[in-house]
Write a protein that holds these residues in place. Structure first.
Motif, mmCIF file in Angstrom:
data_model
loop_
_atom_site.group_PDB
_atom_site.id
_atom_site.type_symbol
_atom_site.label_atom_id
_atom_site.label_comp_id
_atom_site.label_asym_id
_atom_site.label_seq_id
_atom_site.Cartn_x
_atom_site.Cartn_y
_atom_site.Cartn_z
ATOM 1 N N ARG A 264 -9.442 -64.705 -40.059
ATOM 2 C CA ARG A 264 -10.693 -64.257 -40.662
ATOM 3 C C ARG A 264 -11.856 -65.082 -40.111
ATOM 4 N NH1 ARG A 264 -14.106 -63.210 -45.418
ATOM 5 N NH2 ARG A 264 -14.472 -65.283 -46.204
ATOM 6 N N TYR A 265 -11.628 -66.372 -40.026
ATOM 7 C CA TYR A 265 -12.624 -67.293 -39.489
ATOM 8 C C TYR A 265 -12.998 -66.921 -38.054
ATOM 9 C CZ TYR A 265 -13.539 -71.673 -36.885
ATOM 10 O OH TYR A 265 -14.009 -72.621 -36.030
ATOM 11 N N GLY A 266 -12.008 -66.461 -37.298
ATOM 12 C CA GLY A 266 -12.256 -66.112 -35.907
ATOM 13 C C GLY A 266 -12.810 -64.710 -35.726
ATOM 14 N N GLY A 267 -13.087 -64.014 -36.839
ATOM 15 C CA GLY A 267 -13.696 -62.694 -36.734
ATOM 16 C C GLY A 267 -12.701 -61.571 -36.486
#
Lengths: 355, 540
Positions: free
Chosen positions: A234-237
């Protein structure tokens, strides 16, 4: 940290011994059962180890079983790899088999290719639908896909059995089965009189394809990352919602394919309970193969061999137990115990390089 | 304080076959009873490996360990515990859903009648131990609700309950605020007074000078020196860490000089110059938080925050971490949406609060939580590095292996990442993990870069490299937000400093009025009322 296969090109060596230990333990328990449970241990052992190779019939059937396990095992790992769990494989395979049979029976005059393709598409679609729905529910409302897929499957199995023994039953047969599909829909047999057919070759092509998709494409990368660490993904998109529903649907689709081949290639009809257990065995196969598409090939072969050996031992001796079921249970237990209790077999040497 | 060695390590050698690294090369170490022994060295020097050997987490290839002059075998943490050796890890492992007391008693559960866990006795034991050492923690809190520093204190508490003769602490103060550091040091001194030996792994030479009796410097897996702290100086230790035998280059000399003054000023060396990168939007981006509030229940953890940052500046945000820094980090990275207010980039409200969208509009982010958020520990180093470039490294959906190798090798070389690219991330040391995250987040063009506690666990050299990267980013026209509870770090890097207190901006300090004392006053809320006006000034 979860003991999962590391995402490197070469499967990590350090983890292989654990699988081997689990398999050897299963083998040992089986041998002990045969030695102490059979009135003629020598014959039972001989049948178990050599039975699958004793003639074309056994050998072909073993390979046929391995093909179905391989496809379903790839299905299990497709979900596992994304960090979701499809426990409904058994029901998905069973209903997909029935659907494939019904399509063929409804269109007996259709050309071979069209009939086969339609049957496969319908079977895959029904598998995708059943598993995909569980993924979608998880995405929308956070329901546990492990529970929903299991429960849906648990309801599907008796329903399919009812259709086979009831409305769709072939009244002329002594078996609880539908009518047999038309000859031209049946896949080419490779080793008569055994059931071995073209489905095995298809399965053997599918595994490297799955490997390529998983390790060499962006979507495969995103799927693996999501499976290993959702927060990081999620953090990495990465659109992690897509990697909840999609892998479940793919998993269900592969189970459906396995069910369709069980009809088109192996049995030529939907028989009551004819694929029961395949979904669960596929989970064991995926775990033995550490969810790696290429390792699932030998895993399916080994599992099919042990299963065929158990059958042979039962047929050739007065062995009274449901040996096959026991062996499966032992393997399943050993493999899952090893997954659940990682690092007990081997001491972690060189776990981290220091600060 | 120093008596005959209680513990002796002789010839400890640890070799990792899979990445061909000798992490410990014939290491000797003596630990006296009741001493605080500091262990220093750069990332990858072998400090943690040595301590993992001593505490039974990994086994050494060669060497022997003697306690009270008798050789002992340490094959597991339980063996180590039997000799009174307990280690508190840099990132203490815990069971997220467990309560504090459950985590602490794990492995030493006392059972009452009928073999059931005596819950009350366990919780009471934890409470008693916490109050004896002055640690304030709720034994019934869930582990996953705790801040990083609290997790450290819980791990420390667990270690203390086991009655250690030797306590090994791996960068215990990294996530701590200044009062917590003071508490930790007071605790260490009282343990020392009771005769407990302590090994302290740290990157902060100030701490070494402050609390340690002896210091051992490691480099490239070997011990380069062990001396009494009273007989050495911080610059001398820094020199030993970086290496005096190899030629001290210009960079190292300046680094040593900077270190002698203050560990954080190292960034002033200004090395690692690179060709400037052209930024997509030039120098005109702005990032604005407009009346942003976030609530947890009824509590405003962010309370009407108004800040604007301009391209070409480093905006520092400091304060005690629990006073809203974490939530600010989450809002600025799109991880959570504010309950009220908006985030505006270049004057336009952002469309969605998701990390995906924030990345899309050009905001890069180095998170505080590296293990769960910043990295995928079971993926390979290379896979961690390509996360943001995955779309550029593919053709028709297929990853281009060669380009990936070239790209990742380049990052590895430039940031000096020690490790093998196709190995799992979890094999890297804490400092190297952060280097992977930094190199990934700083590759490619970004308008805005949010750094949150970026220097935890980094050695001096890596810290210096990061600081110069940060300055270079600013000079090239990027907008840098530095969220850090470390006042010195913010002071040395930021152009303006916003200080948070209880979810509010207590004050924004410009160049002329920035001093440690002023920041301290705002952090602790002394000036809250006078300063509200200053906070709103930037809002226009």
């Amino acid at each position: 940290m979860a003991e999962k296969p590391a995402a490197s090109r070469a499967p990590p060596r350090a983890q292989t011994p654990e699988t081997v230990v689990a398999l050897l333990a299963a083998l040992l328990v089986t041998v002990l059962l045969l030695v102490f449970g059979s009135p003629n241990p020598a014959r039972a052992l001989r049948a178990f180890f050599l039975g699958p190779f004793s003639n074309r019939y056994y050998f072909g059937n073993m390979l046929d079983g391995a093909g179905l396990l391989l496809i379903a095992g790839l299905g299990v790992s497709a979900a596992f790899r994304a960090g979701v769990f499809n426990l409904g494989g058994d029901g998905q395979i069973y209903i997909a088999g029935l659907v494939a049979a019904v399509v063929c029976l409804a269109l007996p005059q259709a050309p071979a290719l069209i009939g086969i393709v339609l049957a496969l598409v319908a079977a895959v679609a029904v598998g995708m639908l059943l598993a995909g729905v569980c993924g979608l529910f998880k995405y929308l409302w956070g329901t546990d896909e492990l529970i929903t897929s299991f429960l849906i499957s648990a309801a599907i199995v008796p329903s399919v059995s009812y259709l086979i023994v009831g409305p769709l039953r072939n009244q002329q047969s002594n078996l609880l089965t539908t009518e047999r599909i038309a000859e031209h829909f049946r896949l080419l047999r490779l080793l008569p009189p055994s059931n071995l057919n073209l489905a095995l070759l298809f399965a053997l092509l599918l595994a490297p394809l799955a490997y390529f998709l998983l390790y060499h494409t962006v979507r495969g990368y995103e799927l693996r990352i999501t499976g290993l660490n959702r927060e990081f993904a999620r953090y990495g998109g990465i659109a992690i919602g897509a990697y909840t529903a999609m892998p479940m649907a793919i998993s269900g689709g592969l189970h459906g394919l396995s069910g369709a081949f069980a009809v088109l290639g192996t049995h030529h009809a939907a028989i009551q309970g004819f694929t029961i257990g395949l979904g669960w065995n596929a989970i064991a196969v995926a775990l033995i193969g550490r969810n790696h598409p290429l390792l699932i090939i030998p895993a399916a072969l080994i599992f099919a061999y042990m299963e065929a050996g158990a059958k042979a031992a039962m047929l050739h001796t007065e062995f009274s137990f449901e040996l096959g079921a026991i062996i499966q249970a032992v393997i399943f237990f050993m493999i899952t115990a090893q997954v659940a209790l990682p690092r007990l077999w081997l001491r972690p040497r060189g776990r981290s390089t220091a600060a | 304080m120093t008596q005959t060695p209680w513990l002796q390590l002789r010839g400890i050698t640890t070799y990792f076959a899979e990445n061909n690294v000798t992490a410990n090369d014939a290491v000797d170490l003596d630990i006296a009873c009741g001493s605080v022994h500091a262990l220093v060295g750069e990332n990858g020097a072998g400090k943690s490996t040595l301590m993992h050997v001593l505490s039974g987490y990994i086994s050494a290839g060669a060497g022997r360990i003697e306690v009270d002059g008798k050789p002992v075998q340490i094959r597991s943490p339980a063996d180590a515990l039997a000799h009174g050796i307990v280690m508190v890890h840099q990132h203490p492992p815990y069971v997220p859903g467990f309560r504090v007391w459950e985590n602490i008693v794990l492995g030493m559960e006392r059972t009452g009648r009928a073999g059931l866990l005596d819950r009350r006795a366990a919780a009471d034991m934890v409470t008693a131990c916490a109050s004896r050492y002055g640690i304030s923690v709720d034994p019934h809190a869930r582990m996953n609700r705790l801040a990083a520093s609290q997790i450290h204190f819980v791990a420390l508490l667990g270690a203390l309950l086991r009655g250690p003769r030797l306590l090994i602490l791996d960068e215990p103060t990294a996530p701590c605020t200044e009062p917590e550091v003071a508490l930790m040091f007071a605790l260490l001194r009282s343990l020392q007074a009771q005769g407990t030996s302590i090994i302290l792994i740290t990157h902060k030479l100030g701490e070494v000078m402050q609390v340690a009796d002896r210091v051992t410097v490691m480099r490239n897996g070997a011990v380069v020196a062990t001396t009494a702290v009273a007989e050495t100086t911080a610059p001398r230790i820094a020199e030993l860490m970086i290496g005096e035998d190899c030629q001290i280059g210009d960079f190292d000399r300046r680094l040593v000089q900077a270190l002698a003054g203050d560990g954080h000023a190292a960034g002033a060396t200004g090395l690692h110059s690179r060709p400037p990168r052209a930024l997509p939007t030039g120098r005109d981006s702005t990032l604005e938080l407009h009346k942003v509030s976030v609530y947890v229940g009824a509590l405003a953890v962010l309370d009407n925050i108004n800040i604007t940052a301009q391209a070409g500046e480093v905006l520092g945000v400091t304060g005690i971490r629990e006073n809203g820094l974490e939530f600010l980090e989450d809002v600025l990275s799109g991880s959570i949406a504010p309950d009220r207010g908006v985030v505006l980039l270049d004057g336009k409200p952002v469309k969605r609060y998701s990390p995906r969208h924030f990345r899309h509009i050009g905001i890069s982010y180095i998170p505080t939580d590296r293990i769960l958020r910043g990295a995928s520990m079971d993926s390979t180093v290379a896979e961690n590095l390509i996360l943001l470039q995955r779309k550029e490294l593919q053709t028709g959906g297929v990853l281009r292996r060669k380009d990936i190798t070239a790209f990742t090798e380049e990052l590895k070389r430039r940031y000096g990442i020690t490790g093998v690219l196709h190995q799992p991330m979890k094999r890297l040391s804490g400092g190297n993990i952060q280097k992977v995250i930094l190199s990934r987040e700083l590759s490619g063009l970004r308008k805005v870069v949010v750094f949150s506690e970026p220097s935890w666990g980094l050695d001096l050299r890596s810290r210096d490299l990061m600081y110069s990267e940060m300055r270079a980013l600013r000079d090239e026209g990027a907008l840098v937000v530095l969220i850090s509870a470390d006042i010195d770090e913010v002071l040395s890097l930021a152009d303006r400093i916003a200080v948070m207190y209880r979810g509010r901006i207590a004050g924004i300090l410009e160049a002329e009025d920035r001093t440690r004392e002023r920041i301290g006053e705002f952090m602790l809320g002394f000036q809250e009322h006078n300063i509200t006006a200053a906070g709103e000034r930037t809002n226009g």
